[in-house]
Write an enzyme that holds these catalytic residues in place. Structure first.
Site, PDB file in Angstrom:
ATOM      1  N   GLN A 249      -0.621  -4.876  -8.438  1.00  0.00           N
ATOM      2  CA  GLN A 249      -1.917  -5.399  -8.852  1.00  0.00           C
ATOM      3  C   GLN A 249      -2.841  -4.228  -9.211  1.00  0.00           C
ATOM      4  O   GLN A 249      -2.573  -3.082  -8.840  1.00  0.00           O
ATOM      5  CB  GLN A 249      -2.461  -6.261  -7.684  1.00  0.00           C
ATOM      6  CG  GLN A 249      -3.802  -6.915  -7.891  1.00  0.00           C
ATOM      7  CD  GLN A 249      -4.933  -6.053  -7.378  1.00  0.00           C
ATOM      8  OE1 GLN A 249      -4.717  -5.108  -6.640  1.00  0.00           O
ATOM      9  NE2 GLN A 249      -6.148  -6.366  -7.811  1.00  0.00           N
TER      10      GLN A 249
ATOM     11  N   HIS B   5       0.827  -1.214   0.000  1.00  0.00           N
ATOM     12  CA  HIS B   5       0.000   0.000   0.000  1.00  0.00           C
ATOM     13  C   HIS B   5       0.861   1.263   0.000  1.00  0.00           C
ATOM     14  O   HIS B   5       0.307   2.352   0.079  1.00  0.00           O
ATOM     15  CB  HIS B   5      -0.862   0.064   1.273  1.00  0.00           C
ATOM     16  CG  HIS B   5      -1.892  -1.011   1.380  1.00  0.00           C
ATOM     17  ND1 HIS B   5      -2.811  -1.063   2.404  1.00  0.00           N
ATOM     18  CD2 HIS B   5      -2.157  -2.078   0.597  1.00  0.00           C
ATOM     19  CE1 HIS B   5      -3.596  -2.119   2.254  1.00  0.00           C
ATOM     20  NE2 HIS B   5      -3.207  -2.760   1.169  1.00  0.00           N
TER      21      HIS B   5
ATOM     22  N   TYR C   1      21.073 -23.418 -18.976  1.00  0.00           N
ATOM     23  CA  TYR C   1      20.636 -24.638 -18.300  1.00  0.00           C
ATOM     24  C   TYR C   1      21.516 -25.001 -17.112  1.00  0.00           C
ATOM     25  O   TYR C   1      21.650 -26.163 -16.774  1.00  0.00           O
ATOM     26  CB  TYR C   1      20.534 -25.792 -19.296  1.00  0.00           C
ATOM     27  CG  TYR C   1      19.381 -25.627 -20.260  1.00  0.00           C
ATOM     28  CD1 TYR C   1      18.085 -25.437 -19.788  1.00  0.00           C
ATOM     29  CD2 TYR C   1      19.580 -25.635 -21.641  1.00  0.00           C
ATOM     30  CE1 TYR C   1      17.021 -25.249 -20.659  1.00  0.00           C
ATOM     31  CE2 TYR C   1      18.521 -25.460 -22.522  1.00  0.00           C
ATOM     32  CZ  TYR C   1      17.246 -25.265 -22.029  1.00  0.00           C
ATOM     33  OH  TYR C   1      16.196 -25.076 -22.888  1.00  0.00           O
TER      34      TYR C   1
ATOM     35  N   ARG D  90       9.148 -14.257 -13.150  1.00  0.00           N
ATOM     36  CA  ARG D  90       9.454 -13.108 -13.996  1.00  0.00           C
ATOM     37  C   ARG D  90       8.188 -12.388 -14.472  1.00  0.00           C
ATOM     38  O   ARG D  90       7.180 -13.033 -14.750  1.00  0.00           O
ATOM     39  CB  ARG D  90      10.260 -13.571 -15.221  1.00  0.00           C
ATOM     40  CG  ARG D  90      11.593 -14.213 -14.874  1.00  0.00           C
ATOM     41  CD  ARG D  90      12.394 -14.513 -16.142  1.00  0.00           C
ATOM     42  NE  ARG D  90      11.675 -15.353 -17.066  1.00  0.00           N
ATOM     43  CZ  ARG D  90      11.816 -16.680 -17.173  1.00  0.00           C
ATOM     44  NH1 ARG D  90      12.664 -17.328 -16.389  1.00  0.00           N
ATOM     45  NH2 ARG D  90      11.126 -17.355 -18.054  1.00  0.00           N
TER      46      ARG D  90
ATOM     47  N   ARG E 259      19.030 -19.501 -11.652  1.00  0.00           N
ATOM     48  CA  ARG E 259      20.196 -19.171 -12.492  1.00  0.00           C
ATOM     49  C   ARG E 259      21.041 -18.096 -11.815  1.00  0.00           C
ATOM     50  O   ARG E 259      20.568 -17.392 -10.912  1.00  0.00           O
ATOM     51  CB  ARG E 259      19.749 -18.640 -13.847  1.00  0.00           C
ATOM     52  CG  ARG E 259      19.008 -19.660 -14.688  1.00  0.00           C
ATOM     53  CD  ARG E 259      18.736 -19.101 -16.081  1.00  0.00           C
ATOM     54  NE  ARG E 259      18.120 -20.111 -16.919  1.00  0.00           N
ATOM     55  CZ  ARG E 259      16.817 -20.129 -17.237  1.00  0.00           C
ATOM     56  NH1 ARG E 259      16.004 -19.189 -16.797  1.00  0.00           N
ATOM     57  NH2 ARG E 259      16.333 -21.091 -17.998  1.00  0.00           N
TER      58      ARG E 259
HETATM   59  C1  LIG Z   1      -2.420  -6.472  -2.600  1.00  0.00           C
HETATM   60  C2  LIG Z   1      -1.692  -6.901  -1.388  1.00  0.00           C
HETATM   61  C3  LIG Z   1      -0.806  -7.989  -1.388  1.00  0.00           C
HETATM   62  C4  LIG Z   1      -0.707  -8.964  -2.518  1.00  0.00           C
HETATM   63  O1  LIG Z   1      -0.406  -8.438  -3.721  1.00  0.00           O
HETATM   64  P1  LIG Z   1      -0.823  -9.151  -5.088  1.00  0.00           P
HETATM   65  O2  LIG Z   1       0.018  -8.437  -6.075  1.00  0.00           O
HETATM   66  O3  LIG Z   1      -2.292  -8.930  -5.276  1.00  0.00           O
HETATM   67  O4  LIG Z   1      -0.487 -10.598  -4.986  1.00  0.00           O
HETATM   68  C5  LIG Z   1      -0.060  -8.228  -0.250  1.00  0.00           C
HETATM   69  N1  LIG Z   1      -0.203  -7.484   0.851  1.00  0.00           N
HETATM   70  C6  LIG Z   1      -1.085  -6.455   0.904  1.00  0.00           C
HETATM   71  C7  LIG Z   1      -1.178  -5.656   2.163  1.00  0.00           C
HETATM   72  C8  LIG Z   1      -1.861  -6.151  -0.201  1.00  0.00           C
HETATM   73  O5  LIG Z   1      -2.755  -5.164  -0.138  1.00  0.00           O
END
Ligand SMILES: *Cc1c(COP(=O)(O)O)cnc(C)c1O
Length: 394
Positions: free
Chosen positions: A192, A169, A231, A241, A224
């Site tokens: 996200q 956040h 490999y 990634r 890696r």
């Molecule tokens: C969104 C969030 C996550 C996880 O992130 P993702 O990218 O959705 O997997 C982890 N911790 C907190 C506090 C979040 O708000």
């Protein structure tokens, strides 16, 4: 004749709120460039470019992009050697990924209560919960407000504990001038769709430690070593990634980042002043040591006594009907979710987290991107509900 929109009256607020995500020609041209390069995967040069830009923006030595902000937490714990038999202290008022990451590496989450003014880990309660099996703490800078790092870091140092900051956040938040994600051993960010910097999905790790960076880099890329043969796999690793598409979008999003950060803070200050005057909806604390606050969420604490005893959920439904998007946040602390309940965790008393689930009202960060006049309208909508609160009491 009903006045409240919930009962069929005219909504106080008819504006459209800023949508999220935001984009323009810059994202389009980045995406087209990735398309035409044919380097669609994790080895597109834009990935490294984004890592460096994000790390630089946060004064970090290393930035390591990864698929999301859940696997970044899990990878951090793995690379630090946290696993079965170990305990990791987490808050119960956070998104479930924070605590799931602990279980997914085979360790046990220990839930410790939060501070009533920030909903962040209570550092005194954290100290009391440390036991012989404690290996790490995951402070979550909830809603973008940093955990009290002046208290937490010395405590962790005294007990030899790792600190993995969940900064999902807190993009751009600062504690006494230092960006979050760089004060612990590792800092983890989510990219996200709902987050303040986004490519739809994605995550990034920051660290100031060269050895940890090398281990994380290797884990993200199948064990890696940089410059090693394709490999040849010296370590246990996985594939975390991100793609060139994501890196391209993130580089474009970064160009808007500082302006959005400032705008959210300015509107949060306006809302704080508005709600302090109205009463009954207490803004969260903003510690003087927090000189940048991401405001991933803007939260309030609802006092039903000021609204004629109307329950919070009914008040929130009324405010939504008046045209102000808001929500009630988490319905329960994480230790009530089946995968995290005892015996999957250790739970210390958390009366503040329980109270937070009853009293909190959330506005998401994109609402704070609206023009200043929109903040006044939110206040008007609340005043209207208070004036006609009788309508909600049956
Ligand atoms: C969104 C969030 C996550 C996880 O992130 P993702 O990218 O959705 O997997 C982890 N911790 C907190 C506090 C979040 O708000």
């Amino acid at each position: 004749m009903a006045k409240l929109a919930l009962n069929g009256g005219t909504p106080a607020c008819t504006r459209s709120w800023p949508r999220w995500p935001q984009w323009d020609e810059r994202e389009k041209s980045r995406l087209l460039a990735v398309l035409e390069s044919g380097e669609w995967g994790g080895f597109n040069e834009l990935v490294g470019e984004f890592e460096q830009a994000f790390a630089r923006r946060h004064q970090a030595r290393h930035g390591l992009a990864a698929v999301n902000g859940t696997l970044t937490l899990e990878a951090s714990l793995r690379v630090l050697g946290v696993g079965p038999g170990d305990e990791v202290i987490v808050p119960p008022y956070t998104f479930i990924a924070t605590a799931n990451a602990v279980r997914l590496v085979g360790a046990t989450p220990v839930f410790v209560d939060v501070d009533p003014d920030t909903y962040n880990l209570d550092v005194a309660a954290t100290a009391a919960a440390i036991g012989p099996r404690t290996r790490a703490i995951i402070p979550v800078h909830f809603a973008g407000h940093p955990v009290d790092m002046d208290a937490l870091l010395p405590l962790a140092r005294r007990h030899g504990l790792f600190v993995v900051e969940d900064a999902a956040h807190a993009h751009g938040s600062r504690w006494r001038g230092t960006p979050m994600g760089t004060l612990g051993h590792i800092g983890s960010f989510s990219l996200q769709l709902s987050k303040n910097l986004t490519a739809g999905e994605g995550g990034i790790l920051l660290t100031q430690d060269d050895q940890l960076a090398a281990k994380l880099r290797s884990f993200i890329n199948q064990g890696r070593t940089p410059g090693g043969a394709w490999y040849t796999h010296g370590l246990l690793g996985s594939n975390l990634r991100i793609t060139g598409w994501q890196a391209g979008v993130l580089l474009a999003q970064l160009e808007r980042f500082d302006e959005q950060l400032e705008r959210r803070m300015a509107n949060a200050r306006r809302l704080n002043a508005i709600f302090e005057e109205i009463g009954g909806l207490r803004p969260m604390g903003w510690d003087a040591r927090v000189d940048a606050h991401a405001f991933h969420l803007y939260m309030l604490r609802y006092d039903p006594a000021v609204f004629g005893g109307v329950p919070r959920d009914r008040f929130v439904a009324a405010l939504q009907a008046e045209g102000v998007p808001c929500s009630t946040g988490y319905a329960m602390p994480l230790y009530r979710q089946p995968p995290l309940a005892e015996p999957h965790s250790r739970v210390t008393p958390c009366p503040v987290a329980e109270q937070a689930c009853q009293e909190a009202i959330w506005f998401t960060q994109n609402l704070l991107l609206a023009e200043p006049a929109a903040m006044e309208e939110i206040g008007q909508a609340v005043l209207k509900i208070r004036e006609h609160v009788e309508e909600l009491r049956h």
